[in-house]
Motif scaffolding. Structure first.
Motif, PDB file in Angstrom:
ATOM      1  N   ARG A  68     -45.938 -17.021  -3.736  1.00 23.01           N
ATOM      2  CA  ARG A  68     -46.414 -15.894  -4.543  1.00 23.01           C
ATOM      3  C   ARG A  68     -46.578 -14.625  -3.718  1.00 23.01           C
ATOM      4  NH1 ARG A  68     -51.963 -16.433  -7.881  1.00 23.01           N
ATOM      5  NH2 ARG A  68     -50.614 -17.825  -9.117  1.00 23.01           N
ATOM      6  N   HIS A  69     -47.130 -14.755  -2.494  1.00 26.49           N
ATOM      7  CA  HIS A  69     -47.520 -13.556  -1.740  1.00 26.49           C
ATOM      8  C   HIS A  69     -46.488 -13.089  -0.717  1.00 26.49           C
ATOM      9  CE1 HIS A  69     -51.541 -13.390  -3.462  1.00 26.49           C
ATOM     10  NE2 HIS A  69     -51.621 -14.707  -3.319  1.00 26.49           N
ATOM     11  N   SER A  70     -45.496 -13.916  -0.412  1.00 26.89           N
ATOM     12  CA  SER A  70     -44.454 -13.473   0.522  1.00 26.89           C
ATOM     13  C   SER A  70     -43.131 -13.236  -0.179  1.00 26.89           C
ATOM     14  CB  SER A  70     -44.249 -14.503   1.637  1.00 26.89           C
ATOM     15  OG  SER A  70     -43.587 -15.665   1.150  1.00 26.89           O
ATOM     16  N   GLY A  71     -42.988 -13.820  -1.366  1.00 25.23           N
ATOM     17  CA  GLY A  71     -41.734 -13.663  -2.095  1.00 25.23           C
ATOM     18  C   GLY A  71     -40.617 -14.539  -1.581  1.00 25.23           C
ATOM     19  N   ILE A  72     -40.914 -15.455  -0.680  1.00 26.14           N
ATOM     20  CA  ILE A  72     -39.887 -16.307  -0.091  1.00 26.14           C
ATOM     21  C   ILE A  72     -39.455 -17.391  -1.072  1.00 26.14           C
ATOM     22  CG2 ILE A  72     -41.543 -17.918   0.942  1.00 26.14           C
ATOM     23  CD1 ILE A  72     -39.673 -18.172   3.333  1.00 26.14           C
ATOM     24  N   SER A  73     -38.197 -17.771  -0.992  1.00 25.58           N
ATOM     25  CA  SER A  73     -37.674 -18.876  -1.788  1.00 25.58           C
ATOM     26  C   SER A  73     -37.562 -20.114  -0.915  1.00 25.58           C
ATOM     27  CB  SER A  73     -36.289 -18.523  -2.350  1.00 25.58           C
ATOM     28  OG  SER A  73     -35.697 -19.667  -2.948  1.00 25.58           O
ATOM     29  N   PHE A  74     -38.028 -21.256  -1.430  1.00 26.24           N
ATOM     30  CA  PHE A  74     -37.967 -22.513  -0.683  1.00 26.24           C
ATOM     31  C   PHE A  74     -36.757 -23.369  -1.079  1.00 26.24           C
ATOM     32  CE2 PHE A  74     -42.662 -21.703  -0.588  1.00 26.24           C
ATOM     33  CZ  PHE A  74     -42.740 -21.499   0.784  1.00 26.24           C
ATOM     34  N   ARG A  75     -35.812 -22.763  -1.790  1.00 25.68           N
ATOM     35  CA  ARG A  75     -34.664 -23.533  -2.277  1.00 25.68           C
ATOM     36  C   ARG A  75     -33.860 -24.126  -1.123  1.00 25.68           C
ATOM     37  NH1 ARG A  75     -31.215 -20.363  -6.536  1.00 25.68           N
ATOM     38  NH2 ARG A  75     -33.293 -20.457  -7.476  1.00 25.68           N
ATOM     39  N   LEU A  76     -33.576 -23.314  -0.111  1.00 25.46           N
ATOM     40  CA  LEU A  76     -32.791 -23.805   1.028  1.00 25.46           C
ATOM     41  C   LEU A  76     -33.569 -24.862   1.805  1.00 25.46           C
ATOM     42  CD1 LEU A  76     -30.211 -23.578   2.713  1.00 25.46           C
ATOM     43  CD2 LEU A  76     -31.312 -21.740   4.018  1.00 25.46           C
ATOM     44  N   LEU A  77     -34.879 -24.664   1.936  1.00 21.51           N
ATOM     45  CA  LEU A  77     -35.716 -25.643   2.633  1.00 21.51           C
ATOM     46  C   LEU A  77     -35.667 -26.995   1.926  1.00 21.51           C
ATOM     47  CD1 LEU A  77     -37.931 -26.419   4.719  1.00 21.51           C
ATOM     48  CD2 LEU A  77     -39.610 -25.583   3.052  1.00 21.51           C
ATOM     49  N   VAL A  78     -35.782 -26.986   0.603  1.00 17.77           N
ATOM     50  CA  VAL A  78     -35.743 -28.240  -0.166  1.00 17.77           C
ATOM     51  C   VAL A  78     -34.385 -28.921  -0.007  1.00 17.77           C
ATOM     52  CG1 VAL A  78     -35.801 -29.215  -2.496  1.00 17.77           C
ATOM     53  CG2 VAL A  78     -37.474 -27.472  -1.830  1.00 17.77           C
ATOM     54  N   LYS A  79     -33.328 -28.135  -0.061  1.00 15.86           N
ATOM     55  CA  LYS A  79     -31.977 -28.686   0.063  1.00 15.86           C
ATOM     56  C   LYS A  79     -31.775 -29.361   1.410  1.00 15.86           C
ATOM     57  CE  LYS A  79     -27.119 -27.209  -0.008  1.00 15.86           C
ATOM     58  NZ  LYS A  79     -26.203 -26.041  -0.171  1.00 15.86           N
ATOM     59  N   ARG A  80     -32.194 -28.692   2.477  1.00 11.61           N
ATOM     60  CA  ARG A  80     -31.990 -29.266   3.809  1.00 11.61           C
ATOM     61  C   ARG A  80     -32.966 -30.409   4.091  1.00 11.61           C
ATOM     62  NH1 ARG A  80     -30.538 -23.686   7.214  1.00 11.61           N
ATOM     63  NH2 ARG A  80     -28.451 -23.490   6.288  1.00 11.61           N
ATOM     64  N   THR A  81     -34.151 -30.342   3.509  1.00 11.54           N
ATOM     65  CA  THR A  81     -35.097 -31.451   3.656  1.00 11.54           C
ATOM     66  C   THR A  81     -34.534 -32.720   3.026  1.00 11.54           C
ATOM     67  OG1 THR A  81     -37.021 -29.966   3.665  1.00 11.54           O
ATOM     68  CG2 THR A  81     -37.423 -32.268   3.105  1.00 11.54           C
ATOM     69  N   PHE A  82     -33.876 -32.570   1.908  1.00 11.00           N
ATOM     70  CA  PHE A  82     -33.260 -33.728   1.249  1.00 11.00           C
ATOM     71  C   PHE A  82     -32.203 -34.360   2.154  1.00 11.00           C
ATOM     72  CE2 PHE A  82     -30.140 -35.620  -1.738  1.00 11.00           C
ATOM     73  CZ  PHE A  82     -30.974 -36.558  -2.331  1.00 11.00           C
ATOM     74  N   LEU A  83     -31.398 -33.515   2.813  1.00  8.88           N
ATOM     75  CA  LEU A  83     -30.389 -34.033   3.749  1.00  8.88           C
ATOM     76  C   LEU A  83     -31.055 -34.723   4.941  1.00  8.88           C
ATOM     77  CD1 LEU A  83     -27.509 -34.365   4.777  1.00  8.88           C
ATOM     78  CD2 LEU A  83     -27.629 -32.015   5.678  1.00  8.88           C
ATOM     79  N   ILE A  84     -32.139 -34.120   5.452  1.00  8.15           N
ATOM     80  CA  ILE A  84     -32.869 -34.723   6.573  1.00  8.15           C
ATOM     81  C   ILE A  84     -33.426 -36.086   6.183  1.00  8.15           C
ATOM     82  CG2 ILE A  84     -34.921 -34.475   8.045  1.00  8.15           C
ATOM     83  CD1 ILE A  84     -34.401 -31.418   7.923  1.00  8.15           C
ATOM     84  N   LEU A  85     -33.933 -36.190   4.965  1.00  8.82           N
ATOM     85  CA  LEU A  85     -34.466 -37.473   4.485  1.00  8.82           C
ATOM     86  C   LEU A  85     -33.368 -38.533   4.419  1.00  8.82           C
ATOM     87  CD1 LEU A  85     -36.884 -36.268   1.651  1.00  8.82           C
ATOM     88  CD2 LEU A  85     -37.537 -37.463   3.755  1.00  8.82           C
ATOM     89  N   ILE A  86     -32.181 -38.145   3.987  1.00 12.56           N
ATOM     90  CA  ILE A  86     -31.068 -39.094   3.932  1.00 12.56           C
ATOM     91  C   ILE A  86     -30.707 -39.579   5.330  1.00 12.56           C
ATOM     92  CG2 ILE A  86     -28.608 -39.347   3.396  1.00 12.56           C
ATOM     93  CD1 ILE A  86     -29.039 -37.414   1.069  1.00 12.56           C
ATOM     94  N   LEU A  87     -30.594 -38.640   6.281  1.00  6.33           N
ATOM     95  CA  LEU A  87     -30.246 -39.007   7.657  1.00  6.33           C
ATOM     96  C   LEU A  87     -31.346 -39.872   8.282  1.00  6.33           C
ATOM     97  CD1 LEU A  87     -28.781 -35.630   9.021  1.00  6.33           C
ATOM     98  CD2 LEU A  87     -27.593 -37.504   7.883  1.00  6.33           C
ATOM     99  N   SER A  88     -32.596 -39.516   8.016  1.00  9.49           N
ATOM    100  CA  SER A  88     -33.716 -40.270   8.594  1.00  9.49           C
ATOM    101  C   SER A  88     -33.800 -41.672   8.002  1.00  9.49           C
ATOM    102  CB  SER A  88     -35.034 -39.518   8.353  1.00  9.49           C
ATOM    103  OG  SER A  88     -35.022 -38.259   8.981  1.00  9.49           O
ATOM    104  N   THR A  89     -33.503 -41.797   6.709  1.00  9.97           N
ATOM    105  CA  THR A  89     -33.504 -43.116   6.074  1.00  9.97           C
ATOM    106  C   THR A  89     -32.429 -44.007   6.687  1.00  9.97           C
ATOM    107  OG1 THR A  89     -34.310 -42.186   3.996  1.00  9.97           O
ATOM    108  CG2 THR A  89     -33.257 -44.349   3.891  1.00  9.97           C
ATOM    109  N   PHE A  90     -31.259 -43.440   6.893  1.00  9.11           N
ATOM    110  CA  PHE A  90     -30.183 -44.209   7.534  1.00  9.11           C
ATOM    111  C   PHE A  90     -30.591 -44.626   8.951  1.00  9.11           C
ATOM    112  CE2 PHE A  90     -26.274 -44.677   9.993  1.00  9.11           C
ATOM    113  CZ  PHE A  90     -25.545 -45.543   9.179  1.00  9.11           C
ATOM    114  N   MET A  91     -31.212 -43.687   9.686  1.00 10.76           N
ATOM    115  CA  MET A  91     -31.695 -44.017  11.025  1.00 10.76           C
ATOM    116  C   MET A  91     -32.730 -45.127  10.965  1.00 10.76           C
ATOM    117  SD  MET A  91     -34.082 -41.763  13.572  1.00 10.76           S
ATOM    118  CE  MET A  91     -35.476 -42.238  12.542  1.00 10.76           C
TER     119      MET A  91
END
Length: 543
Positions: free
Chosen positions: A452-475
Motif C-alpha cells: 500500500r505505502h510503497s506501491g511495489i508489486s510482488f508479482r515477480l517475487l511470487v513467481k520466482r518463489t514458486f520456482l524456488i519452492l519447486i527446486l527446493s522440493t526436488f532437492m
C-alpha cells in the motif's frame, strides 16, 4: 541491488554466520558437561535477559543508524555526530537501570518460569542466581550496540561483523573454561557452572566493546571529520533530535523484541501447560531444553542472513526514501526479498529433511528423539523469522514504524491465544505451530502495508518463489533418498561422527543439486544480477 548493499550485507552475513556457528558449536561440549536441567536453567536466565536487553537499548542503536544515515544523505554530518554523543549517555543510563531492575526482580521472574518451587533439582534460588549473573551484561551491551549502530549508519559494516565474532569467541572461551573448571576440577554443582556460563555474556561484551574502540581509533578522523557539511546545519535542539530518534526507536523496541517475546511466552507457559496436561516432569524439562535452547540455535543459522539484510537494508531504504528515488527503492525491496527466498527456502528444507543427523552432529546424547522431531517441525519456521525481520526493516525504512508495531502485536496476540492449548494437545510441536501462526498473521499484514505505502508489486517475487519452492522440493527428495542410501552403510544414530559424515555428504550433494538447477534455470542470473550476468555471458562465449 547496489554494490554497497551487497557488500554490506555480505560482511554482516559473514560475521553473523560465524557468530551463530560458534554459538552452536560451544553447545556440544557445554551439553556434555551439564545435564538437561542445566540447559533448561541456562535458558531460563537468558529468556529474561533478552527481554530486558531489548528494553534497555529501546531500539536506540538501530534508530541512531537510521538517523545518521538520513542526515548524512542530507549532507548534515554535524547533526549525526551530536546525536551519537548524546546517545552514549542515554545507553549508559538505560543499561545500568535495566541491570538494577532485573537484578532486584529476579525472584519474581524465577518463580514465574519454574511453575513450581522445584523442577528436576532446579530450585527458585538456582534460577535467581542465574538471572542475576546474566543481568550484569546489561551494563555493557547497550553501549556496544549503539556504537555498532553508528558505524552501520555510515554503511560501514566491518566493525559490527568483527566485534560480533570477537564477542562470541571471548564469551565461549570464558563459558567453557568456567564450566569445565567448576564441574571437573572444583567438583562444583551444575547450577554454579550455569551461573558463570550466563555471566560470560558480560565478559564477551567487554571483548566486543574493545574491538569497536579499536575501530573507532583507526577511523576517528574519517568518521568524525568526514567532510564539511554540504548543507548549513540548523543546530537542532537536543530535545528535537531525541524526539525524532525516539519516534524511530519505539517500533524498533517492539520489532527487536519479536523473537525474545515469543521465547518468553514459551518459557513462562510451557512448563505450566505440560504439567496441566499430566506430562512427566523429567520429560517436560528435557523437551523445554530442546525446544528453547538447543533447536533454536540450529534454526537461527538461516535467519542470520535475514538479520544481516535487515541491518543493511534500513539505512539504504531510508536513504532512497529520503531522496525520493522510487525506482531504486522498489529494486532494493524486491531483490532483497528474492535473495531471502533463494537462500533461506532450500536451507530450511534441507534442515528439516536432515533433522536427525543435523541434531545429532551437535547434541548427540541429549534427548535425540525429541530433538529430531522438534527440529523437523521447527526448521520451516526459520523462513517466517527471516521474512518478518526483513518485512519490519522495510516498513521502518519507509517511515511506517507504527505499522511494524501493529504487525508484531497481531502475531503475539495469536501466539498467546493458541499457545497453551496447542502445547497441551501436541507438546513442543504445539508451541511451534502457535509461533508459526503468529508470524504468518504478522507477515500477511506487513506485506499488505508495504504494498500500500510503497506501491511495489510482488508479482515477480511470487513467481520466482514458486520456482524456488519447486527446486527446493526436488532437492529435498534427493536428500531424503540419499539419506536412506547412506543409512545402509552408515547409521547416523550410532554416534556424532556417523552423523557428521551423513550430514556433510548430504549437504554437499544437495547443495550442488540446488545450485545447479538454479543456474540452469537462470534463476541465479536473474536474482543476483550484473556480476553473475557477466560471468555467465563469458562462460557461454568461451563455451
Amino acid at each position: 541491488m547496489s554494490n554497497k548493499l551487497i557488500r554490506g550485507t555480505f560482511v554482516l552475513t559473514l560475521g553473523t554466520y560465524l557468530s551463530r556457528i560458534l554459538g552452536m558449536i560451544y553447545l556440544i561440549p557445554f551439553a556434555a558437561m551439564v545435564p538437561e536441567e542445566g540447559a533448561a536453567l541456562y535458558q531460563t536466565g537468558y529468556a529474561q535477559y533478552t527481554i530486558f536487553l531489548s528494553i534497555a537499548t529501546a531500539g536506540f542503536p538501530a534508530a541512531v543508524s537510521k538517523f545518521v544515515s538520513k542526515y548524512n544523505a542530507m549532507g548534515d554530518y554535524q547533526t549525526s555526530r551530536r546525536m551519537f554523543k548524546a546517545g552514549i549517555v542515554v545507553m549508559l543510563l538505560t543499561g545500568f537501570l535495566a541491570f538494577a531492575i532485573l537484578y532486584m526482580s529476579a525472584p519474581f521472574f524465577a518463580k514465574g518460569a519454574l511453575a513450581e518451587n522445584e523442577i528436576s533439582n532446579i530450585t527458585v534460588d538456582d534460577a535467581i542466581l542465574v538471572i542475576r549473573m546474566v543481568s550484569l551484561a546489561l551494563i555493557v551491551v547497550p553501549l556496544m550496540s549503539l556504537i555498532r549502530g553508528f558505524f552501520q549508519g555510515h554503511q560501514s559494516m566491518g566493525p559490527t561483523a568483527v566485534s560480533q565474532v570477537i564477542e562470541q569467541i571471548v564469551r565461549i572461551v570464558f563459558l567453557l573454561g568456567a564450566t569445565y573448571l567448576i564441574i571437573n576440577v572444583l567438583k562444583g554443582s551444575f547450577v554454579l557452572a550455569v551461573g558463570y556460563a550466563t555471566f560470560a555474556a558480560f565478559v564477551g561484551a567487554i571483548g566486543g566493546l574493545l574491538v569497536l574502540f579499536f575501530y573507532w581509533i583507526r577511523r576517528k578522523h574519517t568518521l568524525l571529520a568526514m567532510q564539511a557539511n554540504r548543507v548549513e546545519t540548523k543546530a537542532l535542539p537536543l530535545g528535537s533530535m531525541f524526539k525524532e530518534v525516539f519516534r524511530y526507536a519505539g517500533p524498533f523496541v517492539f520489532v527487536g523484541l519479536a523473537i525474545p517475546i515469543y521465547n518468553y511466552i514459551d518459557t513462562s507457559s510451557f512448563n505450566h501447560a505440560m504439567f496441566e496436561a499430566g506430562k512427566d516432569e523429567t520429560y517436560t524439562i528435557n523437551m523445554f531444553a530442546v525446544l528453547l535452547l538447543y533447536v533454536p540455535k540450529l534454526v537461527m543459522i538461516p535467519v542470520s542472513l535475514a538479520t544481516a539484510f535487515g541491518l543493511t537494508l534500513i539505512p539504504s531504504i531510508t536513504e532512497s526514501f529520503t531522496q525520493n528515488n522510487r525506482s531504486l527503492l522498489h529494486k532494493q525491496i524486491d531483490q532483497t526479498l528474492q535473495m531471502i527466498m533463494l537462500l533461506v527456502i532450500p536451507a530450511v528444507v534441507g534442515l528439516s529433511v536432515l533433522a536427525g543427523p543435523a541434531y545429532n552432529v551437535f547434541y548427540a546424547g541429549s534427548s535425540e528423539e525429541i530433538g529430531r522431531s522438534i527440529l523437523m517441525w521447527y526448521a520451516p519456521v526459520a523462513l517466517l523469522f527471516s521474512l518478518f525481520t526483513v518485512n519490519a526493516a522495510i516498513l521502518q525504512g519507509l517511515n511506517k514504524q507504527k505499522l511494524a508495531v501493529i504487525s508484531l502485536v497481531l502475531g503475539i496476540l495469536v501466539k498467546l491465544a493458541l499457545n497453551t492449548t496447542l502445547i497441551q494437545m501436541f507438546e513442543g510441536i504445539g508451541s511451534i505451530i502457535a509461533t508459526a501462526a503468529g508470524y504468518t498473521v504478522s507477515l500477511i499484514y506487513g506485506f499488505a502495508m508495504i504494498k500500500r505505502h510503497s506501491g511495489i508489486s510482488f508479482r515477480l517475487l511470487v513467481k520466482r518463489t514458486f520456482l524456488i519452492l519447486i527446486l527446493s522440493t526436488f532437492m529435498g527428495l534427493v536428500l531424503s533418498v540419499l539419506q536412506s542410501l547412506l543409512g545402509v552403510m552408515i547409521n547416523y544414530e550410532d554416534g556424532r561422527m556417523q552423523s557428521v559424515i551423513v550430514a556433510v555428504v548430504a549437504v554437499a550433494i544437495g547443495g550442488f543439486v540446488y545450485l545447479y538447477l538454479a543456474y540452469r534455470s537462470r534463476l541465479l542470473e536473474k536474482i543476483i544480477g550484473n556480476r553473475l550476468n557477466r560471468f555467465v555471458r563469458k562462460r557461454r562465449a568461451n563455451g
